[in-house]
Design an enzyme around this catalytic site. Structure first.
Site, PDB file in Angstrom:
ATOM      1  N   GLY A  43     113.627  94.541 152.864  1.00 57.05           N
ATOM      2  CA  GLY A  43     113.894  93.781 151.650  1.00 57.05           C
ATOM      3  C   GLY A  43     112.931  92.626 151.472  1.00 57.05           C
ATOM      4  O   GLY A  43     112.806  91.772 152.354  1.00 57.05           O
ATOM      5  N   GLY A  91     113.116  90.328 148.938  1.00 66.90           N
ATOM      6  CA  GLY A  91     113.677  89.335 148.012  1.00 66.90           C
ATOM      7  C   GLY A  91     113.512  87.949 148.608  1.00 66.90           C
ATOM      8  O   GLY A  91     112.667  87.728 149.484  1.00 66.90           O
ATOM      9  N   PHE A  92     114.335  87.003 148.139  1.00 66.16           N
ATOM     10  CA  PHE A  92     114.208  85.627 148.630  1.00 66.16           C
ATOM     11  C   PHE A  92     114.370  85.566 150.151  1.00 66.16           C
ATOM     12  O   PHE A  92     113.640  84.855 150.840  1.00 66.16           O
ATOM     13  CB  PHE A  92     115.281  84.740 147.999  1.00 66.16           C
ATOM     14  CG  PHE A  92     115.013  84.401 146.562  1.00 66.16           C
ATOM     15  CD1 PHE A  92     114.075  83.430 146.236  1.00 66.16           C
ATOM     16  CD2 PHE A  92     115.680  85.034 145.545  1.00 66.16           C
ATOM     17  CE1 PHE A  92     113.818  83.103 144.907  1.00 66.16           C
ATOM     18  CE2 PHE A  92     115.445  84.721 144.207  1.00 66.16           C
ATOM     19  CZ  PHE A  92     114.513  83.755 143.895  1.00 66.16           C
ATOM     20  N   GLU A 133     124.301  82.946 130.808  1.00 64.23           N
ATOM     21  CA  GLU A 133     122.886  82.825 130.438  1.00 64.23           C
ATOM     22  C   GLU A 133     122.483  83.914 129.451  1.00 64.23           C
ATOM     23  O   GLU A 133     121.777  83.663 128.479  1.00 64.23           O
ATOM     24  CB  GLU A 133     122.015  82.859 131.699  1.00 64.23           C
ATOM     25  CG  GLU A 133     122.195  81.567 132.497  1.00 64.23           C
ATOM     26  CD  GLU A 133     121.387  81.485 133.792  1.00 64.23           C
ATOM     27  OE1 GLU A 133     121.246  80.373 134.302  1.00 64.23           O
ATOM     28  OE2 GLU A 133     120.922  82.522 134.288  1.00 64.23           O
ATOM     29  N   ASP A 190     121.912  88.039 150.337  1.00 64.42           N
ATOM     30  CA  ASP A 190     123.089  88.583 149.637  1.00 64.42           C
ATOM     31  C   ASP A 190     123.780  89.722 150.378  1.00 64.42           C
ATOM     32  O   ASP A 190     124.937  90.027 150.100  1.00 64.42           O
ATOM     33  CB  ASP A 190     122.666  89.122 148.261  1.00 64.42           C
ATOM     34  CG  ASP A 190     122.592  88.044 147.206  1.00 64.42           C
ATOM     35  OD1 ASP A 190     122.738  86.862 147.547  1.00 64.42           O
ATOM     36  OD2 ASP A 190     122.370  88.399 146.023  1.00 64.42           O
TER      37      ASP A 190
HETATM   38  C1  LIG Z   1     120.883  87.892 136.932  1.00 63.74           C
HETATM   39  C2  LIG Z   1     120.906  86.990 138.140  1.00 63.74           C
HETATM   40  C3  LIG Z   1     120.725  85.620 137.994  1.00 63.74           C
HETATM   41  C4  LIG Z   1     120.737  84.792 139.107  1.00 63.74           C
HETATM   42  N1  LIG Z   1     120.537  83.443 138.932  1.00 63.74           N
HETATM   43  C5  LIG Z   1     120.473  82.641 140.023  1.00 63.74           C
HETATM   44  C6  LIG Z   1     120.170  81.247 139.886  1.00 63.74           C
HETATM   45  O1  LIG Z   1     120.002  80.742 138.774  1.00 63.74           O
HETATM   46  N2  LIG Z   1     120.084  80.501 141.015  1.00 63.74           N
HETATM   47  C7  LIG Z   1     120.261  81.044 142.264  1.00 63.74           C
HETATM   48  O2  LIG Z   1     120.133  80.331 143.278  1.00 63.74           O
HETATM   49  N3  LIG Z   1     120.543  82.334 142.421  1.00 63.74           N
HETATM   50  C8  LIG Z   1     120.649  83.156 141.340  1.00 63.74           C
HETATM   51  N4  LIG Z   1     120.931  84.477 141.489  1.00 63.74           N
HETATM   52  C9  LIG Z   1     121.200  84.986 142.838  1.00 63.74           C
HETATM   53  C10 LIG Z   1     119.924  85.231 143.605  1.00 63.74           C
HETATM   54  O3  LIG Z   1     118.977  85.875 142.795  1.00 63.74           O
HETATM   55  C11 LIG Z   1     120.253  86.050 144.830  1.00 63.74           C
HETATM   56  O4  LIG Z   1     121.194  85.353 145.610  1.00 63.74           O
HETATM   57  C12 LIG Z   1     119.020  86.313 145.674  1.00 63.74           C
HETATM   58  O5  LIG Z   1     118.083  87.070 144.928  1.00 63.74           O
HETATM   59  C13 LIG Z   1     119.386  87.064 146.949  1.00 63.74           C
HETATM   60  O6  LIG Z   1     118.217  87.276 147.672  1.00 63.74           O
HETATM   61  P1  LIG Z   1     118.108  88.482 148.690  1.00 63.74           P
HETATM   62  O7  LIG Z   1     116.743  88.409 149.277  1.00 63.74           O
HETATM   63  O8  LIG Z   1     119.278  88.493 149.597  1.00 63.74           O
HETATM   64  O9  LIG Z   1     118.265  89.778 147.797  1.00 63.74           O
HETATM   65  P2  LIG Z   1     117.341  90.313 146.624  1.00 63.74           P
HETATM   66  O10 LIG Z   1     116.628  89.201 145.943  1.00 63.74           O
HETATM   67  O11 LIG Z   1     118.215  91.199 145.823  1.00 63.74           O
HETATM   68  O12 LIG Z   1     116.255  91.190 147.380  1.00 63.74           O
HETATM   69  C14 LIG Z   1     116.610  92.376 148.027  1.00 63.74           C
HETATM   70  C15 LIG Z   1     115.361  93.226 148.140  1.00 63.74           C
HETATM   71  O13 LIG Z   1     115.685  94.364 148.940  1.00 63.74           O
HETATM   72  C16 LIG Z   1     115.112  95.520 148.363  1.00 63.74           C
HETATM   73  N5  LIG Z   1     115.931  96.656 148.791  1.00 63.74           N
HETATM   74  C17 LIG Z   1     117.247  96.866 148.560  1.00 63.74           C
HETATM   75  N6  LIG Z   1     117.661  98.003 149.147  1.00 63.74           N
HETATM   76  C18 LIG Z   1     116.578  98.519 149.772  1.00 63.74           C
HETATM   77  C19 LIG Z   1     116.372  99.702 150.545  1.00 63.74           C
HETATM   78  N7  LIG Z   1     117.362 100.558 150.802  1.00 63.74           N
HETATM   79  N8  LIG Z   1     115.141  99.951 151.028  1.00 63.74           N
HETATM   80  C20 LIG Z   1     114.117  99.091 150.751  1.00 63.74           C
HETATM   81  N9  LIG Z   1     114.260  97.968 150.024  1.00 63.74           N
HETATM   82  C21 LIG Z   1     115.483  97.674 149.543  1.00 63.74           C
HETATM   83  C22 LIG Z   1     115.167  95.257 146.863  1.00 63.74           C
HETATM   84  O14 LIG Z   1     114.196  96.014 146.163  1.00 63.74           O
HETATM   85  C23 LIG Z   1     114.875  93.747 146.798  1.00 63.74           C
HETATM   86  O15 LIG Z   1     113.511  93.483 146.684  1.00 63.74           O
HETATM   87  C24 LIG Z   1     120.933  85.330 140.391  1.00 63.74           C
HETATM   88  C25 LIG Z   1     121.110  86.706 140.542  1.00 63.74           C
HETATM   89  C26 LIG Z   1     121.095  87.534 139.435  1.00 63.74           C
HETATM   90  C27 LIG Z   1     121.283  89.015 139.607  1.00 63.74           C
END
Ligand SMILES: Cc1cc2nc3c(=O)[nH]c(=O)nc-3n(C[C@H](O)[C@H](O)[C@H](O)COP(=O)(O)OP(=O)(O)OC[C@H]3O[C@@H](n4cnc5c(N)ncnc54)[C@H](O)[C@@H]3O)c2cc1C
Length: 446
Positions: free
Chosen positions: A14, A16-17, A174, A304
Site C-alpha cells: 500500500g 497511501g499515507f 464536502e 486505515d
Molecule cells: C473522500 C475522503 C475524504 C477524506 N478526507 C480526509 C481529510 O480531509 N482529512 C484526513 O485526515 N483524512 C481524510 N480522509 C481519510 C484519509 O484519506 C485516510 O485515512 C488515509 O488515506 C488512510 O491512509 P492509508 O495509507 O491507510 O490508506 P489509503 O490512503 O487508502 O492507501 C491504501 C493504498 O493501498 C493500496 N492497496 C489496497 N489494497 C491493495 C492490494 N490488495 N494490493 C496492493 N495495493 C493495495 C491502494 O491502492 C492505496 O494506494 C478522507 C478519506 C476519503 C475517502
C-alpha cells in the site's frame, strides 16, 4: 549499492499515507531495502477526491507517481501488483498473478474500502468516493446528467437533477457543498437550456447532526451553510435501497435519481480478510500499541486497515494524519528491531481536524485547546493545510492555481466529459420510476 548488499528487506503493501510515510522514513537508511507494492503506480490524495468528482481539480492534481517520489532512492523499489494473500509467519505476500515478495519485516498498509452495510443495490448503483477511479466515474455521471438534461429538460421530472448523498461525515458534507456550488454558480453560466433551480440535493444521515466530531455550534453552522445553498438535509433517516433510477429512504420516500453518492462508511481493504489475522471493528486488523500484529516481531499494521488506539486507549479515527504518523512509527520500530533495540508505542500527535463545506465556508478545530474557527478563515486554513500535505510541488502549484482561478472567476474547473461508462444512462431500466414521466414520491423541500 549492489542488490545483495542490503542487510535487511522490508515489504510494504500500500502506497497511501501510511505506506508512503513508512517507506520515506526507511528510504534514508541505505542498508535497508524497501519493496513498496501498490495496485496503482500512484499515491492518491483522498481528501481531495470530491474536488475531482465535481470538476474543481484535474485527476492529475491529486495523483502522484510513486516511482517519481523514490526516483533518487536506489534502495526503494516500487512494484505494481495487487496483493491477494499474506503469510505473516514467513512475512511473504503473493500477488493475484502469483508473484511473491518476502521481507525481514512486513507492513500492511492497504487502507479501506466502502462499507455499504448490506444496503440492497448500493454496491451496484451508487457512486462511492474512495479512489481516483471512483472520483472520475462520479464526474462522468454528474456531467453526463447535465449534458442529457441540457438536450431534454423533461428528464428533470425523472430525477436527472436529483442528487442523493449518503452520509453526513466529511465526505458527504464536502461533496454536497461542492455539488451545491456547482449547481448554484457554475451550471447557470454554462448551461442555458434548463433551470438549475430544479436540481435537488439530498444529504441523508441516520444521526441527528452533520460532522459529528465537531461542536454543537459547528453542527448548526454546517446545517445553515448547506440549507442556505439549497441542500435538503434528511437527518435521522437512512437510505434503505438503491436502484438504477431511485433511492428509497427509511421514511418511505422514493426519490427518482441517477446519482446516489455513497459516503456512508468504510471497512478494511479486502486484503485484511486474506491475511488470516484476527479482524476487529470495521473488519480492521487490531494493532498492538507498538503497531505490531499481536506483538509479532516484524509484522506491522498501519493506517486505515488497522484498529489503532491512542495513548488513552480510545480508537483513533481513520484520518490521513493517523495513517502518516503510524507509518512513520512503524518504520522507526522496524529499524529498532533491526538494531536490537526496543520498539516504542505509537503516540498520535493530534494537530486538529477540519472540513470544507463549500466556497468560503469551512470548519477547523486546531491547537491544543481545539479552538474552532468557521467561515473564510477556516476555508483559507483548509486550503493551506491540504496544499502543504500534497505529495509533489507540481501538484501543489496546479491545485493552488485551480483554487485561485475558481475563487476569482467562480467558474469551477473545466466541465470536460470524458465519456466513461457512467455517462451512459438507460432511462428505462428502473420499474420503480419508469411507469410514467411523472416522478415517484419526492420528499418536499424543508
Ligand atoms: C473522500 C475522503 C475524504 C477524506 N478526507 C480526509 C481529510 O480531509 N482529512 C484526513 O485526515 N483524512 C481524510 N480522509 C481519510 C484519509 O484519506 C485516510 O485515512 C488515509 O488515506 C488512510 O491512509 P492509508 O495509507 O491507510 O490508506 P489509503 O490512503 O487508502 O492507501 C491504501 C493504498 O493501498 C493500496 N492497496 C489496497 N489494497 C491493495 C492490494 N490488495 N494490493 C496492493 N495495493 C493495495 C491502494 O491502492 C492505496 O494506494 C478522507 C478519506 C476519503 C475517502
Amino acid at each position: 549499492m549492489p542488490d545483495d548488499q542490503y542487510k535487511r528487506r522490508v515489504v510494504i503493501v500500500g502506497g497511501g499515507f501510511a505506506g508512503l510515510g513508512c517507506a520515506r522514513r526507511l528510504a534514508d537508511h541505505d542498508d535497508v531495502h524497501v519493496t513498496l507494492i501498490d495496485r496503482n503506480n500512484y499515491h492518491q490524495f483522498q481528501p481531495l477526491l470530491y474536488q475531482v468528482a465535481t470538476s474543481l481539480l484535474a485527476a492529475s492534481d491529486i495523483a502522484h507517481s510513486l516511482r517519481e517520489v523514490f526516483a533518487d532512492q536506489d534502495n526503494v523499489d516500487v512494484k505494481l501488483a495487487e496483493i491477494s494473500a499474506v503469510d505473516t509467519a514467513t512475512k511473504t505476500v503473493t500477488s493475484t498473478d502469483g508473484e511473491t515478495w518476502t521481507g525481514d519485516a512486513l507492513v500492511l498498509a492497504a487502507g479501506s474500502q466502502p462499507n455499504f452495510f448490506g444496503t440492497p443495490g448500493a454496491p451496484e448503483y451508487s457512486f462511492p468516493l474512495y479512489s481516483l477511479d471512483n472520483a472520475t466515474n462520479l464526474r462522468s455521471r454528474i456531467l453526463g446528467l447535465l449534458e442529457q438534461v441540457d438536450r431534454n429538460p423533461r428528464l428533470i421530472e425523472r430525477g436527472a437533477l436529483n442528487f442523493v448523498i449518503v452520509g453526513g461525515g466529511p465526505t458527504g458534507v464536502e461533496v454536497a457543498g461542492a455539488i451545491a456550488d456547482m449547481i448554484n454558480m457554475t451550471v447557470p453560466a454554462e448551461y442555458h437550456d434548463f433551470d438549475p433551480g430544479d436540481a435537488r440535493i439530498y444529504l441523508v444521515d441516520h444521526g441527528d447532526a452533520l460532522l459529528k466530531p465537531f461542536s454543537d455550534k459547528a453542527h448548526a453552522y454546517v446545517a445553515k451553510v448547506l440549507t442556505d445553498r439549497n441542500v435538503q438535509l434528511r437527518l435521522g433517516t437512512g437510505v434503505e435501497e438503491v436502484g438504477p433510477g431511485h433511492a428509497r429512504f427509511s421514511d418511505g420516500a422514493v426519490v427518482p435519481t441517477r446519482c446516489v453518492i455513497w459516503g456512508g462508511g468504510i471497512s478494511a481493504a479486502p486484503v485484511a480478510t486474506n491475511c488470516g489475522l484476527a479482524q476487529g471493528r470495521g473488519g480492521r486488523i487490531d494493532a498492538q500499541p507498538d503497531l505490531t500484529y499481536a506483538g509479532t516481531p516484524g509484522v506491522y499494521v498501519v493506517g486505515d486497515i488497522a484498529n489503532i488506539r491512542g495513548t488513552d486507549g480510545e480508537p483513533l479515527p481513520q484520518l490521513g494524519s493517523v495513517a502518516l504518523q503510524s507509518g512513520t512509527t512503524a518504520a522507526d520500530n522496524i529499524l529498532a528491531e533491526f538494531n536490537g533495540k526496543t520498539r516504542n508505542d505509537f503516540a498520535y500527535k493530534d494537530k486538529g481536524i477540519m472540513a470544507m463545506i463549500g466556497r468560503g465556508a469551512a470548519i477547523a478545530e486546531v491547537g491544543k485547546n481545539h479552538h474552532e474557527v468557521h467561515g473564510q478563515l477556516a476555508h483559507m486554513a483548509w486550503l493551506g493545510v491540504h496544499a502543504s500535505l500534497m505529495t509533489g510541488t507540481r501538484d501543489k502549484m496546479e491545485a493552488i492555481i485551480d483554487w485561485g482561478w475558481d475563487r476569482f472567476t467562480k467558474t469551477g474547473g473545466p466541465h470536460v466529459l470524458d465519456r466513461g461508462d457512467a455517462a451512459e444512462i438507460n432511462w428505462d431500466d428502473d420499474p420503480a420510476v419508469t411507469s410514467s414521466d411523472t416522478p415517484a414520491t419526492t420528499p418536499t423541500n424543508s
